[in-house]
Design a protein around this motif. Sequence first.
Motif, mmCIF file in Angstrom:
data_model
loop_
_atom_site.group_PDB
_atom_site.id
_atom_site.type_symbol
_atom_site.label_atom_id
_atom_site.label_comp_id
_atom_site.label_asym_id
_atom_site.label_seq_id
_atom_site.Cartn_x
_atom_site.Cartn_y
_atom_site.Cartn_z
ATOM 1 N N SER A 1 -6.659 4.404 -2.227
ATOM 2 C CA SER A 1 -6.451 2.949 -2.325
ATOM 3 C C SER A 1 -5.229 2.506 -1.539
ATOM 4 O O SER A 1 -5.183 1.397 -1.022
ATOM 5 C CB SER A 1 -6.335 2.515 -3.788
ATOM 6 O OG SER A 1 -5.085 2.917 -4.344
ATOM 7 N N GLY A 2 -4.224 3.362 -1.443
ATOM 8 C CA GLY A 2 -3.054 3.024 -0.643
ATOM 9 C C GLY A 2 -3.152 3.510 0.786
ATOM 10 O O GLY A 2 -2.658 2.859 1.714
ATOM 11 N N ARG B 1 2.114 1.908 -3.379
ATOM 12 C CA ARG B 1 1.062 2.464 -4.237
ATOM 13 C C ARG B 1 1.039 3.995 -4.124
ATOM 14 O O ARG B 1 0.949 4.703 -5.129
ATOM 15 C CB ARG B 1 -0.318 1.911 -3.853
ATOM 16 C CG ARG B 1 -0.557 0.474 -4.240
ATOM 17 C CD ARG B 1 -1.950 0.017 -3.854
ATOM 18 N NE ARG B 1 -2.993 0.654 -4.647
ATOM 19 C CZ ARG B 1 -3.341 0.305 -5.882
ATOM 20 N NH1 ARG B 1 -2.725 -0.692 -6.478
ATOM 21 N NH2 ARG B 1 -4.309 0.941 -6.508
ATOM 22 N N ASN C 1 0.827 -1.214 0.000
ATOM 23 C CA ASN C 1 0.000 0.000 0.000
ATOM 24 C C ASN C 1 0.859 1.260 0.000
ATOM 25 O O ASN C 1 0.563 2.223 -0.701
ATOM 26 C CB ASN C 1 -0.938 -0.001 1.209
ATOM 27 C CG ASN C 1 -2.027 -1.040 1.060
ATOM 28 O OD1 ASN C 1 -2.658 -1.151 0.022
ATOM 29 N ND2 ASN C 1 -2.227 -1.835 2.104
#
Length: 197
Positions: free
Chosen positions: A137-138, A85, A82
């Motif tokens: 999203s991360g 990302r 993550n």
Amino acid sequence: MPKIGMEPIRRKALTDAAIEAIGARGSMDVTMSDIAGRAGVSPALAHHYFGSKEQLITASVRALLSDLRADTVEALRKARTNRERISAIIAVSFSEEQFSDDVVAAWLAFYVVAQRTPDIRRLLSIYARRLHSNLMSGLAPLAGAYDAERIAEGAAAMIDGLYIRKALGTGPARHDAVALVEDHIETQLLEIRGRTL
């Protein structure tokens, strides 16, 4: 008779030329003739493909977003964690291509025209939503939804602000811009980890 398969190549040359011309001028004060000349085609052909300067400008914003999306997808594909990302998204935002003088100046001009052009405003809203979603999203797995939202907003504001400073000639170099945003993210994540210990 036009050569088969030339249309996509010429369209790409025209959108690239529009971004370059707008970036060089720092405004929308360019003509179809200026853009066509940079692309190595006639103004009539530019009008044939796009109809008007406004349609060519909209296509140019779409082309920028498409390139940014492709670069982001590729960078995210390589990320294993993550945190990687998040770093991938930041790195793409300040890549050599995305953070070039012409592209940054063109983005700024597009933001100005978006105030009175709904199509451009909608495309720039798509960009903002994608950046936010990619950052979330991360961040969400690392910080929880509430804090991730706050950190993502701060990071997006920093990215946009560093683009503005670059356009004004007062911003940091690419690598320094990456380091500033990374520092913001890392400081916030460390603060959250300290709270949970």
